[in-house]
Design a protein around this motif. Structure first.
Motif, PDB file in Angstrom:
ATOM      1  N   GLN A  89      11.690  32.739  -2.104  1.00 33.08           N
ATOM      2  CA  GLN A  89      11.674  32.508  -3.554  1.00 33.08           C
ATOM      3  C   GLN A  89      11.177  31.082  -3.870  1.00 33.08           C
ATOM      4  OE1 GLN A  89      15.567  33.106  -5.183  1.00 33.08           O
ATOM      5  NE2 GLN A  89      14.889  32.850  -7.287  1.00 33.08           N
ATOM      6  N   HIS A  90      11.605  30.115  -3.055  1.00 36.69           N
ATOM      7  CA  HIS A  90      11.216  28.732  -3.325  1.00 36.69           C
ATOM      8  C   HIS A  90      10.221  28.300  -2.263  1.00 36.69           C
ATOM      9  CE1 HIS A  90      14.312  28.677  -6.315  1.00 36.69           C
ATOM     10  NE2 HIS A  90      15.179  29.117  -5.413  1.00 36.69           N
ATOM     11  N   PRO A  91       8.935  28.231  -2.616  1.00 36.61           N
ATOM     12  CA  PRO A  91       7.878  27.967  -1.634  1.00 36.61           C
ATOM     13  C   PRO A  91       8.106  26.715  -0.796  1.00 36.61           C
ATOM     14  CG  PRO A  91       6.915  28.401  -3.812  1.00 36.61           C
ATOM     15  CD  PRO A  91       8.408  28.352  -3.985  1.00 36.61           C
ATOM     16  N   GLU A  92       8.664  25.658  -1.431  1.00 40.05           N
ATOM     17  CA  GLU A  92       8.828  24.388  -0.705  1.00 40.05           C
ATOM     18  C   GLU A  92       9.579  24.570   0.609  1.00 40.05           C
ATOM     19  OE1 GLU A  92       9.324  24.702  -3.891  1.00 40.05           O
ATOM     20  OE2 GLU A  92       7.919  23.273  -4.788  1.00 40.05           O
ATOM     21  N   THR A  93      10.530  25.527   0.610  1.00 45.96           N
ATOM     22  CA  THR A  93      11.370  25.662   1.792  1.00 45.96           C
ATOM     23  C   THR A  93      10.611  26.205   2.999  1.00 45.96           C
ATOM     24  OG1 THR A  93      12.071  27.810   0.958  1.00 45.96           O
ATOM     25  CG2 THR A  93      13.570  25.981   0.580  1.00 45.96           C
ATOM     26  N   THR A  99      -1.773  20.468   6.401  1.00 49.81           N
ATOM     27  CA  THR A  99      -2.846  20.967   5.515  1.00 49.81           C
ATOM     28  C   THR A  99      -2.641  22.457   5.235  1.00 49.81           C
ATOM     29  OG1 THR A  99      -4.322  21.713   7.283  1.00 49.81           O
ATOM     30  CG2 THR A  99      -4.543  19.395   6.585  1.00 49.81           C
ATOM     31  N   VAL A 100      -3.296  22.902   4.160  1.00 52.28           N
ATOM     32  CA  VAL A 100      -3.244  24.316   3.772  1.00 52.28           C
ATOM     33  C   VAL A 100      -3.759  25.199   4.911  1.00 52.28           C
ATOM     34  CG1 VAL A 100      -4.370  25.994   2.228  1.00 52.28           C
ATOM     35  CG2 VAL A 100      -3.355  23.895   1.287  1.00 52.28           C
ATOM     36  N   LEU A 101      -4.866  24.776   5.531  1.00 55.22           N
ATOM     37  CA  LEU A 101      -5.452  25.578   6.615  1.00 55.22           C
ATOM     38  C   LEU A 101      -4.456  25.730   7.771  1.00 55.22           C
ATOM     39  CD1 LEU A 101      -8.111  26.982   7.523  1.00 55.22           C
ATOM     40  CD2 LEU A 101      -8.646  24.874   8.761  1.00 55.22           C
ATOM     41  N   PRO A 136      -2.817  18.646   1.544  1.00 51.51           N
ATOM     42  CA  PRO A 136      -1.423  18.854   1.982  1.00 51.51           C
ATOM     43  C   PRO A 136      -0.727  19.833   1.029  1.00 51.51           C
ATOM     44  CG  PRO A 136      -1.915  16.508   1.580  1.00 51.51           C
ATOM     45  CD  PRO A 136      -3.063  17.293   1.043  1.00 51.51           C
ATOM     46  N   PRO A 137      -0.013  20.801   1.580  1.00 52.35           N
ATOM     47  CA  PRO A 137       0.639  21.809   0.733  1.00 52.35           C
ATOM     48  C   PRO A 137       1.519  21.224  -0.366  1.00 52.35           C
ATOM     49  CG  PRO A 137       0.676  22.513   3.008  1.00 52.35           C
ATOM     50  CD  PRO A 137       0.110  21.132   3.005  1.00 52.35           C
ATOM     51  N   TYR A 138       2.190  20.074  -0.094  1.00 50.74           N
ATOM     52  CA  TYR A 138       3.111  19.549  -1.114  1.00 50.74           C
ATOM     53  C   TYR A 138       2.375  19.030  -2.348  1.00 50.74           C
ATOM     54  CZ  TYR A 138       2.047  14.885   0.706  1.00 50.74           C
ATOM     55  OH  TYR A 138       1.397  13.742   1.107  1.00 50.74           O
ATOM     56  N   ARG A 139       1.034  18.858  -2.228  1.00 49.68           N
ATOM     57  CA  ARG A 139       0.283  18.396  -3.404  1.00 49.68           C
ATOM     58  C   ARG A 139      -0.259  19.544  -4.237  1.00 49.68           C
ATOM     59  NH1 ARG A 139      -2.759  13.622  -0.955  1.00 49.68           N
ATOM     60  NH2 ARG A 139      -1.096  12.078  -0.823  1.00 49.68           N
ATOM     61  N   SER A 141       0.036  22.853  -6.885  1.00 49.16           N
ATOM     62  CA  SER A 141       0.882  23.185  -8.036  1.00 49.16           C
ATOM     63  C   SER A 141       1.880  24.267  -7.611  1.00 49.16           C
ATOM     64  CB  SER A 141       0.015  23.701  -9.186  1.00 49.16           C
ATOM     65  OG  SER A 141      -0.387  25.033  -8.932  1.00 49.16           O
ATOM     66  N   GLY A 142       2.868  24.533  -8.465  1.00 47.15           N
ATOM     67  CA  GLY A 142       3.890  25.533  -8.131  1.00 47.15           C
ATOM     68  C   GLY A 142       3.294  26.903  -7.831  1.00 47.15           C
ATOM     69  N   GLY A 143       2.393  27.353  -8.678  1.00 39.19           N
ATOM     70  CA  GLY A 143       1.768  28.672  -8.483  1.00 39.19           C
ATOM     71  C   GLY A 143       0.882  28.692  -7.242  1.00 39.19           C
ATOM     72  N   GLU A 144       0.189  27.556  -6.998  1.00 38.38           N
ATOM     73  CA  GLU A 144      -0.655  27.486  -5.790  1.00 38.38           C
ATOM     74  C   GLU A 144       0.202  27.544  -4.534  1.00 38.38           C
ATOM     75  OE1 GLU A 144      -4.223  24.815  -7.862  1.00 38.38           O
ATOM     76  OE2 GLU A 144      -2.667  23.844  -6.678  1.00 38.38           O
ATOM     77  N   LYS A 145       1.368  26.870  -4.589  1.00 39.08           N
ATOM     78  CA  LYS A 145       2.279  26.925  -3.427  1.00 39.08           C
ATOM     79  C   LYS A 145       2.744  28.354  -3.197  1.00 39.08           C
ATOM     80  CE  LYS A 145       4.214  22.330  -3.777  1.00 39.08           C
ATOM     81  NZ  LYS A 145       5.208  21.594  -4.527  1.00 39.08           N
ATOM     82  N   GLN A 146       3.024  29.060  -4.282  1.00 40.17           N
ATOM     83  CA  GLN A 146       3.487  30.438  -4.134  1.00 40.17           C
ATOM     84  C   GLN A 146       2.382  31.311  -3.511  1.00 40.17           C
ATOM     85  OE1 GLN A 146       5.298  31.992  -7.736  1.00 40.17           O
ATOM     86  NE2 GLN A 146       6.907  32.887  -6.486  1.00 40.17           N
ATOM     87  N   ARG A 147       1.135  31.070  -3.946  1.00 37.95           N
ATOM     88  CA  ARG A 147       0.013  31.822  -3.353  1.00 37.95           C
ATOM     89  C   ARG A 147      -0.167  31.454  -1.887  1.00 37.95           C
ATOM     90  NH1 ARG A 147      -5.040  31.029  -6.960  1.00 37.95           N
ATOM     91  NH2 ARG A 147      -3.917  29.821  -8.507  1.00 37.95           N
ATOM     92  N   LEU A 148       0.052  30.169  -1.577  1.00 34.69           N
ATOM     93  CA  LEU A 148      -0.060  29.735  -0.182  1.00 34.69           C
ATOM     94  C   LEU A 148       0.983  30.449   0.683  1.00 34.69           C
ATOM     95  CD1 LEU A 148      -1.092  27.976   2.107  1.00 34.69           C
ATOM     96  CD2 LEU A 148       0.284  26.073   1.213  1.00 34.69           C
TER      97      LEU A 148
END
Ligand code: ATP
Ligand code: MG
Length: 261
Positions: A89-93, A99-101, A136-139, A141-148
Motif C-alpha cells: 500500500q505504501h510504496p516507500e516501504t 535507481t529506478v532501473l 533515485p526512486p525516492y525522488r 512523485s507518489g503516483g510514480e512510486k506506485q507505478r514503480l
C-alpha cells in the motif's frame, strides 16, 4: 492456488490484525478485498505473501502450508516468492535501490531470471517510467512510486498478484492502464484491495469483505455486494447522509459514495 484456514494474526503489541479468516483463491480468479480502515486488509495480504505468519490457522500455497521452516528452504521460498507478488500500500516501504532501473531489475535478478536489465527497461516503459531509469526512486512523485512498485512486482512475472490499494495515488490514465492490464492477463490470479467502490466492479467478479473486527463478513459475488447497501453500511463502507431540501424538510439515508455520483 492459495487457501486460508481460520487464519488469525495478532501483532506483538496485541492488536488484532485479522481473525479466523478462511477462503481460497482458485487459479485465474479475480477477487476484490473490501473493508474499512484498520480492518486488516493489508495484514491479510501480507499473510498471503508470507511476510507475516499466522498466530493460528494456516495459509497454504499450492497445498503446502506456508511456514517459517518452508520459507527457509531456498528452492521452495524462491518458487513461492516468484509466484506470489505483493504490491504494498505504501510504496516507500518497498523501494531501496539507488535507481529506478536497479529497483525494477532487483526482483528478476534475485529470482535468477534471464537478463533482468532488459526486463526492467521493458517494465519501466510499460508503466510510463522509461524517462526516469537513472533517477533515485525516492525522488519520484507518489503516483510514480506506485507505478514503480507495480513494475517491480510485475517484472517478476507472478502467477498470483496481490495489490494493496494500487490505484490510491494513480491518475485516471494510469488507473485505466492497470485495469486493462489486469483484464488482459486472464491467467493471473488477483486479489486487489480498494476503497474505491466504483473501480471495484472493474477489478473482479468476487468480493471479500472484512468487518471491523477483522473477520470475514462476506464472500460472494461482487455485484451482489455492491448492490447491498445494508451490507456496505455494516462494513462501514457506506455512510449516513443528511439531505436538507429547499422546503426545509430533512431526511437521512444510507449513502454509498461511488465516483460517478
Ligand atoms: N505493525 C503493526 N503493529 C501493530 N499493529 C498493527 C501493525 N500494522 C497494523 N496494525 C493494526 O492492525 C489492524 C489492521 O491493520 P491493517 O493495516 O491491516 O488495516 P487495513 O485494512 O489495511 O487499513 P487501511 O484501509 O487503513 O489500509 C489495525 O488495527 C492496525 O492498527
Ligand atoms: Mg491497508
Amino acid at each position: 492456488m492459495i487457501e486460508l484456514e481460520r487464519v488469525t494474526h495478532a501483532y506483538p503489541d496485541g492488536t488484532a490484525g485479522v481473525c479466523e479468516v478462511g477462503f481460497g483463491l482458485a487459479a485465474g480468479e479475480r477477487v476484490v478485498l473490501l473493508g474499512s480502515n484498520g480492518c486488516g486488509k493489508s495484514t491479510l495480504l501480507k499473510l498471503m505473501a508470507g511476510l507475516l505468519l499466522p498466530s493460528s490457522g494456516q495459509v497454504r500455497f499450492r497445498g503446502d502450508p506456508v511456514t517459517a521452516a518452508r520459507l527457509r528452504k531456498r528452492d521452495w521460498c524462491r518458487r513461492f516468492r516468484g509466484e506470489v507478488g505483493l504490491v504494498f500500500q505504501h510504496p516507500e516501504t518497498m523501494l531501496f535501490n539507488p535507481t529506478v532501473l536497479e529497483e525494477i531489475a532487483y526482483g528478476p535478478s534475485r529470482l535468477g531470471m534471464e537478463d533482468p536489465t532488459r526486463q526492467a527497461r521493458e517494465w519501466a516503459e510499460r508503466v510510463g517510467l522509461a524517462q526516469y531509469l537513472e533517477k533515485p526512486p525516492y525522488r519520484l512523485s507518489g503516483g510514480e512510486k506506485q507505478r514503480l512498485c507495480l513494475a517491480c512486482v510485475l517484472a517478476c512475472e507472478p502467477t498470483v498478484l496481490l495489490l494493496d490499494e494500487p490505484t490510491a495515488s494513480l491518475d485516471p490514465r494510469a488507473t485505466g492502464w492497470l485495469v486493462d492490464f489486469l483484464l488482459d492477463r486472464k491467467e493471473l490470479t488477483t486479489l486487489v484491495s480498494t476503497q474505491n467502490l466504483s473501480l471495484a466492479a472493474e477489478l473482479g467478479e468476487r468480493a471479500l469483505i472484512l468487518g471491523e473486527d477483522g473477520r470475514l463478513m462476506f464472500d460472494g459475488g461482487l455485484r451482489d455486494a455492491l448492490a447491498d447497501t445494508e451490507l456496505l453500511w455494516r462494513a462501514n463502507l457506506a455512510h449516513r447522509h443528511e439531505h436538507r431540501h429547499a422546503d426545509g424538510t430533512e431526511h437521512r439515508h444510507v449513502h454509498v459514495h461511488r465516483n460517478w455520483e
